[in-house]
Enzyme design. Structure first.
Site, PDB file in Angstrom:
ATOM      1  CD  GLU A  87     -15.247   2.985 -12.846  1.00  0.00           C
ATOM      2  OE1 GLU A  87     -15.952   2.276 -12.566  1.00  0.00           O
ATOM      3  OE2 GLU A  87     -15.539   3.540 -13.951  1.00  0.00           O
ATOM      4  CB  CYS A 142     -13.383  -3.803  -9.729  1.00  0.00           C
ATOM      5  SG  CYS A 142     -12.834  -3.565 -11.407  1.00  0.00           S
TER       6      CYS A 142
HETATM    7  P1  NAD Z   1      -8.996   0.864  -0.894  1.00  0.00           P
HETATM    8  O1  NAD Z   1     -10.395   1.994  -0.963  1.00  0.00           O
HETATM    9  O2  NAD Z   1      -8.634   0.477   0.380  1.00  0.00           O
HETATM   10  O3  NAD Z   1      -7.912   1.885  -1.547  1.00  0.00           O
HETATM   11  C1  NAD Z   1      -7.636   2.426  -2.771  1.00  0.00           C
HETATM   12  C2  NAD Z   1      -6.922   3.788  -2.874  1.00  0.00           C
HETATM   13  O4  NAD Z   1      -7.647   4.694  -1.861  1.00  0.00           O
HETATM   14  C3  NAD Z   1      -5.714   3.654  -2.139  1.00  0.00           C
HETATM   15  O5  NAD Z   1      -4.624   3.993  -2.926  1.00  0.00           O
HETATM   16  C4  NAD Z   1      -5.537   4.177  -0.877  1.00  0.00           C
HETATM   17  O6  NAD Z   1      -4.584   4.864  -0.267  1.00  0.00           O
HETATM   18  C5  NAD Z   1      -6.645   5.348  -0.767  1.00  0.00           C
HETATM   19  N1  NAD Z   1      -7.164   5.541   0.169  1.00  0.00           N
HETATM   20  C6  NAD Z   1      -7.546   5.330   1.556  1.00  0.00           C
HETATM   21  N2  NAD Z   1      -8.206   6.042   2.442  1.00  0.00           N
HETATM   22  C7  NAD Z   1      -8.470   7.121   1.468  1.00  0.00           C
HETATM   23  C8  NAD Z   1      -9.056   8.428   1.899  1.00  0.00           C
HETATM   24  N3  NAD Z   1      -9.735   8.441   3.017  1.00  0.00           N
HETATM   25  N4  NAD Z   1      -9.275   9.296   0.838  1.00  0.00           N
HETATM   26  C9  NAD Z   1      -8.752   9.026  -0.216  1.00  0.00           C
HETATM   27  N5  NAD Z   1      -8.146   8.029  -0.751  1.00  0.00           N
HETATM   28  C10 NAD Z   1      -8.043   6.972   0.359  1.00  0.00           C
HETATM   29  O7  NAD Z   1      -9.384  -0.117  -2.064  1.00  0.00           O
HETATM   30  P2  NAD Z   1      -8.239  -1.491  -2.370  1.00  0.00           P
HETATM   31  O8  NAD Z   1      -8.302  -2.246  -1.296  1.00  0.00           O
HETATM   32  O9  NAD Z   1      -7.289  -0.863  -2.771  1.00  0.00           O
HETATM   33  O10 NAD Z   1      -8.983  -1.972  -3.611  1.00  0.00           O
HETATM   34  C11 NAD Z   1     -10.002  -3.108  -3.465  1.00  0.00           C
HETATM   35  C12 NAD Z   1     -11.451  -2.407  -3.998  1.00  0.00           C
HETATM   36  O11 NAD Z   1     -11.363  -1.554  -5.009  1.00  0.00           O
HETATM   37  C13 NAD Z   1     -12.415  -3.457  -3.900  1.00  0.00           C
HETATM   38  O12 NAD Z   1     -13.651  -3.134  -3.522  1.00  0.00           O
HETATM   39  C14 NAD Z   1     -12.481  -3.534  -5.593  1.00  0.00           C
HETATM   40  O13 NAD Z   1     -13.954  -3.890  -6.052  1.00  0.00           O
HETATM   41  C15 NAD Z   1     -12.353  -2.006  -5.926  1.00  0.00           C
HETATM   42  N6  NAD Z   1     -12.089  -1.933  -7.202  1.00  0.00           N
HETATM   43  C16 NAD Z   1     -12.933  -1.172  -8.254  1.00  0.00           C
HETATM   44  C17 NAD Z   1     -12.630  -1.177  -9.410  1.00  0.00           C
HETATM   45  C18 NAD Z   1     -13.576  -0.467 -10.422  1.00  0.00           C
HETATM   46  O14 NAD Z   1     -13.200  -0.241 -11.600  1.00  0.00           O
HETATM   47  N7  NAD Z   1     -14.875  -0.341 -10.232  1.00  0.00           N
HETATM   48  C19 NAD Z   1     -11.394  -1.472  -9.951  1.00  0.00           C
HETATM   49  C20 NAD Z   1     -10.459  -1.997  -9.182  1.00  0.00           C
HETATM   50  C21 NAD Z   1     -11.162  -2.135  -7.763  1.00  0.00           C
END
Ligand code: NAD
Length: 469
Positions: free
Chosen positions: A243, A277
């Site tokens: 997602e 999101c």
């Molecule tokens: P992010 O990708 O920076 O982080 C999300 C998670 O991934 C965190 O827990 C982080 O520690 C982890 N992470 C970081 N690097 C990683 C790696 N290499 N491998 C695995 N995990 C890793 O995102 P964010 O800034 O926390 O969230 C914002 C983004 O999320 C926005 O783009 C938003 O649109 C999206 N989002 C999507 C949905 C959906 O349902 N589609 C819902 C909420 C947020």
């Protein structure tokens, strides 16, 4: 308001033993989150693997009973959870915010418990018959973001548990305490090892993605991180639900009753102060109603109470973290520099706290501006004028992302015809972002793949097995 802290006390570690977590509004430290290592992750996955056969053997009815007991407990602790969430994430208690999110956690725990996933007969010819049965996958790794941290963790955890999997969940490093408190309540009812929260940083996330002993990764976060997870899954072949980010477009058709849609339109853009999101992130409005839509949205944005989440009546809060604050400020500054009209907002609100940014409506802006083309994930909506519907549809579809979209019109049938032409996982009519636990949700294009919720959501955390006779 009195701040009770027993759940916070249960999940926070001593100063110096963990990462200081700030109150999103005031930036004062509210607690210390443990910083788990990759060795802790390995131990949690080993425990989850060991616990899985017995958890699976309990059967659907017993697991569903336990999930309902958890939901009851979430409801009994709802106010304390909401206060912690509000402080850590920043979203106000009131409005579609912290109390709403905790309420959704209980609902999204109950609905998978009550959703049936029966074997499906896919072929029958005399005595010959083929059925698909859905088994547990094994151990699920769940990685979440900081915007709706508790609710999204529940979306990942509850269906997985319901299907007989065990789970290791890693909250965002920005909002670990909320998820640790949620897991604390879940674990009052679960056998040891079935659910473990690992509070680590991005390295621990990367280690989950590449871990050889996970069967499934549920990931919600940015598209950039999603791509890294896909790469890592080349090695473990873990199944993925991704997602990812969105840059959702809305199209307002001519003849729309602007007053009738105003409330939904505003919250479509500004829910969770825009940090959602599937929020409206680009709004295409027909020339004939353009000024009315811009003025209506701007009037509402200017009047919505913004401030510290614990103060009653506020419905908009701060940006959760400095990085996101900088993104929103930079995109609005870029729009201003290109000559777009800042109708309301357009600046920080330091009198409220360091990371507050005023609800902002930007008009007379075009595709090509960063605020239109990139995901702002904050309280700033660009409103783009159109005259030709085909052109508006083409521009809405020009994004590499495809999470949600919406069409706004007094003529619902006409709106549905436009919806059919939009590239998105969900298209709402006269609303945006409303979710229902029995209706599947997921993105297309660079917004990811796989669906959550409902029967499809259970299938996503199950191993299909064909029995053919
Ligand atoms: P992010 O990708 O920076 O982080 C999300 C998670 O991934 C965190 O827990 C982080 O520690 C982890 N992470 C970081 N690097 C990683 C790696 N290499 N491998 C695995 N995990 C890793 O995102 P964010 O800034 O926390 O969230 C914002 C983004 O999320 C926005 O783009 C938003 O649109 C999206 N989002 C999507 C949905 C959906 O349902 N589609 C819902 C909420 C947020």
């Amino acid at each position: 308001m009195t701040v009770t802290t027993s759940l916070l006390d249960a999940v926070t570690v001593d100063e110096g033993q963990g990462r200081a977590i700030p109150d999103a509004a005031t930036r004062e430290t509210i607690g210390y989150a443990p910083v788990h290592s990759v060795a802790d992750l390995d131990a949690a996955i080993a425990a989850a693997r060991a616990a899985q056969p017995a958890w699976n053997a309990l059967g659907h009815a017993e697991r569903s009973r336990i999930l309902h007991a958890i939901a009851d407990d979430l409801e009994a602790n709802a106010e304390e959870l909401a206060v912690l969430l509000s402080r850590e994430q920043g979203k106000p208690l009131d409005g579609p915010n912290a109390r709403f999110e905790v309420g959704a956690c209980a609902v999204w725990t109950r609905v998978p418990a009550d959703t049936e996933l029966e074997p499906e007969v896919v072929f029958e010819d005399g005595p010959a018959r083929a059925e698909i049965h859905y088994d547990a996958l094994g151990v699920v790794g769940a990685i979440g973001p900081w915007n709706w941290p508790m609710m999204i963790a529940v979306w990942q955890i509850a269906p997985s548990l319901r299907m007989g999997n065990t789970v290791v969940v890693k909250p965002s490093e920005y909002t670990p305490l909320s998820v640790l408190a949620l897991v604390e309540i879940y674990n009052r009812h679960l056998p040891a090892g079935v659910l473990t929260a690992i509070s680590g940083d991005r390295e621990v996330g990367a280690a989950i993605a590449a871990h050889p002993d996970l069967d499934k990764i549920m990931f919600t976060g940015s598209t950039a991180t999603g791509r890294r997870i896909v790469e890592a899954s080349a090695h473990n072949l873990a199944r993925l639900t991704l997602e990812l980010g969105g840059n959702d477009a809305g199209i307002v058709l001519p003849g729309t009753d602007v007053a009738a849609i105003a409330e939904n339109l505003f919250w479509g853009c500004f829910i969770n102060t825009g940090q959602t999101c599937a929020a409206l992130k680009r709004l295409y409005v027909h020339d004939s109603v353009y000024d009315e839509v811009v003025d209506t949205l701007a009037g509402m944005a200017a009047q919505m109470p913004m401030g510290r989440g614990l103060d009653a009546g506020n419905v908009l809060g701060p940006l959760q973290n400095e990085k996101q604050f900088d993104i929103v400020r930079d995109l609005v500054d870029d729009a201003r520099a290109r000559g777009a009209r800042i109708v309301t907002g357009g600046s920080a609100a330091p009198e409220l706290g360091p990371l507050f940014y005023r609800a902002t409506v930007v008009a007379d802006i075009e595709d090509g501006a960063r605020l239109v083309d990139e995901e702002q994930f904050g309280p700033a909506i660009p409103v783009i004028r159109y005259t030709d519907l085909d052109d508006a549809v083409a521009r809405a579809n020009a994004s590499e992302q495809g999470l949600g979209a919406s069409v706004w019109s007094a003529d619902v049938d006409a709106a549905v015809e436009v919806a059919k032409r939009l590239q998105a996982g969900t298209v709402w009519i006269n609303g945006h972002g409303g979710l229902n636990p029995v209706v599947p949700f997921g993105g297309i294009k660079a917004s990811g793949y796989g669906m959550e919720f409902g029967v499809q959501g259970l299938k996503a955390v199950a191993a299909p097995k064909v029995i053919s006779r």
